[in-house]
Design a protein around this motif. Structure first.
Motif, PDB file in Angstrom:
ATOM      1  N   LEU A  83     -34.585 -68.307  18.786  1.00 25.38           N
ATOM      2  CA  LEU A  83     -35.117 -67.701  17.565  1.00 25.38           C
ATOM      3  C   LEU A  83     -34.363 -68.103  16.301  1.00 25.38           C
ATOM      4  N   GLY A  84     -33.434 -69.025  16.399  1.00 26.74           N
ATOM      5  CA  GLY A  84     -32.710 -69.457  15.208  1.00 26.74           C
ATOM      6  C   GLY A  84     -31.799 -68.371  14.670  1.00 26.74           C
ATOM      7  N   TYR A 130     -30.906 -85.160  24.269  1.00 31.02           N
ATOM      8  CA  TYR A 130     -30.944 -83.753  24.680  1.00 31.02           C
ATOM      9  C   TYR A 130     -31.028 -82.839  23.463  1.00 31.02           C
ATOM     10  N   PRO A 131     -31.622 -81.657  23.626  1.00 32.97           N
ATOM     11  CA  PRO A 131     -31.630 -80.683  22.526  1.00 32.97           C
ATOM     12  C   PRO A 131     -30.217 -80.164  22.268  1.00 32.97           C
ATOM     13  N   ILE A 186     -29.295 -74.161  13.023  1.00 33.56           N
ATOM     14  CA  ILE A 186     -29.584 -75.040  11.883  1.00 33.56           C
ATOM     15  C   ILE A 186     -30.357 -76.274  12.337  1.00 33.56           C
ATOM     16  N   ILE A 187     -29.866 -76.928  13.399  1.00 29.86           N
ATOM     17  CA  ILE A 187     -30.495 -78.175  13.845  1.00 29.86           C
ATOM     18  C   ILE A 187     -31.893 -77.919  14.388  1.00 29.86           C
ATOM     19  N   ALA A 188     -32.083 -76.802  15.088  1.00 35.06           N
ATOM     20  CA  ALA A 188     -33.366 -76.552  15.748  1.00 35.06           C
ATOM     21  C   ALA A 188     -34.393 -75.900  14.834  1.00 35.06           C
ATOM     22  N   PHE A 189     -33.951 -75.095  13.839  1.00 31.76           N
ATOM     23  CA  PHE A 189     -34.912 -74.300  13.060  1.00 31.76           C
ATOM     24  C   PHE A 189     -34.737 -74.397  11.552  1.00 31.76           C
ATOM     25  N   HIS A 190     -33.526 -74.557  11.064  1.00 31.88           N
ATOM     26  CA  HIS A 190     -33.261 -74.301   9.650  1.00 31.88           C
ATOM     27  C   HIS A 190     -32.582 -75.502   8.978  1.00 31.88           C
ATOM     28  N   ALA A 224     -23.510 -71.442  17.991  1.00 27.91           N
ATOM     29  CA  ALA A 224     -24.853 -70.867  17.823  1.00 27.91           C
ATOM     30  C   ALA A 224     -25.388 -71.141  16.421  1.00 27.91           C
ATOM     31  N   PHE A 225     -24.532 -71.062  15.421  1.00 27.59           N
ATOM     32  CA  PHE A 225     -24.939 -71.336  14.045  1.00 27.59           C
ATOM     33  C   PHE A 225     -25.404 -72.792  13.905  1.00 27.59           C
TER      34      PHE A 225
END
Length: 495
Positions: free
Chosen positions: A418-419, A328-329, A303-307, A298-299
């Motif tokens: 939601l990151g 793929y995401p 990071i990859i998607a939001f931060h 999840a961490f």
């Protein structure tokens, strides 16, 4: 040597009416392994009924038949009692006795029955449990025979306060279950509550303690197990001496331990067989593995998607090169690899052991290399999933390991939506659930919630044994004092 033969019965004589025998035969007349024979001895006609698949005929001949056929033998109630016979007053007792490996002896002239138990000895050798191996300490484990398991505990605890209460569960299977505790140490209120819950179990079959666990646990919809399963007598003994209760069923080598807390699942027998400093380090490592197992995927997704801004500059280019071109995401990447790991694990368990090990190693290497070469999964995701899988298997308890593996999936979804905010809320929900749970009235997350400072000696740390003068309060032990100053020899204090 002359072969022993049963005395022949006189079939020409008029058969004597015996109502108990006729009722018993009516119950078992449908099964071919129900056998009977009779012969005359003194003034009585002795008629034996039994299930040939359940009894030891050698023991029967040696311990009962030969003494009855002795010249000075007289068939009297006193003599039958000396031969370990029990008067079977009811048909229920006769049926139960036969199903447990007994012979029912009818004295036809008196229309009374006696029960003699000579069960067939079917038992595997005592060996170390595969799922709970240790480096130091005892290497024996429970087996499928209830009496053998209780004797292993009694050999370790030679104390008259060792208490066993028997129950019979399963309307059809009639499984014998033992509730074991130390009288004077265990809380009698918890013992009564356990037996009250057991009394409510009404089902056709109880095959293993896993059945019992689902019937009596406080929250059956929680991912977290609320009872510990163990096959180690030394672990069961240690928990008995802390004031906990053990449930063992006939036909299963697994014992249930209650009440328990979350932190009990991260304690191993090796922690107490080794010195306290390395034991503390290993235990802290297990707690770190718990956090890694539920949060690392999840961490990474967050990071990859939001931060991306939290990534050090030195890692941006290698990371970008790894994930560039992946169609793929990150969430789908993680789900694909996590499910693949679970499939490999399940296949390794179900297949024969030599083949299962090969599938686990070769399958993981081949699939990992193939999906990276095909551009479906990034190198970083392979590393993340591998570290996560290893961390999940560090837990000494298989039940808690399963719960940890399941928890990470909703946390991955929350992080993808939601990151870090979603991951934070997910962890808050998990820890709220841990604080809310109870195991037979004991807070699941104690000694942290509620805080009990003295019990922290054996939670995250494993303090020296001579420092643990009291039993943990979360076991609700009546007698909390465990020992005196065992290192009083340094100051020459009186013993």
């Amino acid at each position: 040597m002359k072969k022993f033969r049963l005395p022949a019965s006189n079939s020409e004589k008029k058969e004597i009416h015996c109502s108990g025998y006729e009722k018993l035969k009516a119950v078992f007349q449908h099964t071919a392994d129900f056998k009977e024979f009779e012969f005359k001895r003194g003034n009585y006609t002795l008629r034996f009924c039994f299930l040939e698949t359940m009894v030891s005929q050698e023991k029967f001949k040696e311990l009962l038949l030969i003494p009855l056929l002795a010249e000075d033998s007289q068939v009297t109630p006193d003599e039958l009692k000396l031969l370990n016979g029990i008067r079977a007053d009811t048909q229920k007792n006769m049926i139960s006795g036969i199903l447990s490996g007994g012979y029912v002896l009818f004295l036809c002239e008196r229309d009374e029955g006696w029960l003699f138990t000579f069960p067939k000895d079917i038992q595997r050798a005592i060996q170390e449990p595969i799922n709970e191996s240790v480096v130091r300490g005892a290497h024996d484990g429970f087996v499928e025979k209830l009496e053998t398991n209780i004797s292993q505990l009694r050999l370790r605890i030679k104390n008259p306060e060792f208490t066993v209460n028997y129950h019979e569960l399963g309307d059809k299977t009639k499984t014998k279950v033992a509730v074991i505790f130390m009288k004077g140490i265990a809380d009698q209120n918890i013992v009564d509550e356990v037996e009250r819950r057991l009394s409510y179990i009404s089902t056709d079959m109880v095959l293993s303690p896993g059945y019992i666990e689902e019937f009596i646990e406080d929250d059956p919809f929680s991912l977290f197990p609320q009872l510990i399963n163990t096959e180690r007598p030394d672990r069961a003994m240690a928990n008995l001496m802390e004031g906990r209760i053990i449930i063992i069923g006939d036909g299963s080598p697994t014992a249930l331990i209650l009440p328990i807390t979350f932190f009990a699942f991260y304690q191993s027998s090796d922690d107490y067989n080794s010195r306290w400093i390395p034991s503390t380090f290993i235990r802290l490592l297990r707690y770190v593995s718990f956090l890694i197992a539920i949060t690392l995927p999840a961490f990474y997704i967050a990071i990859i998607a939001f931060h991306l801004e939290v990534i050090p500059h030195e890692l941006i280019l290698p990371l970008k090169g790894s994930i560039e071109g992946i169609p793929y995401p990150p969430l789908l990447e993680a789900f694909f690899m996590e499910i693949t790991i679970e499939l490999i694990r399940e296949a390794g368990i179900r297949l024969p052991r030599p083949i299962g090990q090969t599938i686990g190693i070769v399958g993981g290497l081949v699939i990992g290399d193939a999906v990276v070469s095909a551009g479906l999964i990034s190198n970083i995701m392979i590393v993340i999933v591998a570290v996560t899988a290893i961390s999940a298997f560090v837990v000494p308890s298989n039940e808690m390991s399963t719960a940890v593996r399941l928890i990470r999936f909703p946390l991955m979804v929350a992080a993808a939506i939601l990151g870090f905010v979603g991951l934070t809320f997910g962890l808050i929900f998990v820890f709220i659930k841990l604080c809310k749970l109870e195991s037979f009235g004991v807070p699941y997350f104690s000694p942290l919630a509620p805080l009990q400072v003295k019990d922290l000696k054996d939670t995250f740390l494993r303090m020296p044994l001579w420092k643990m003068d009291e039993r943990p309060r979360n076991s609700h032990a009546v007698n909390t004092k465990r020992q005196r100053d065992s290192r009083g020899w340094k100051t020459n204090e009186p013993r």
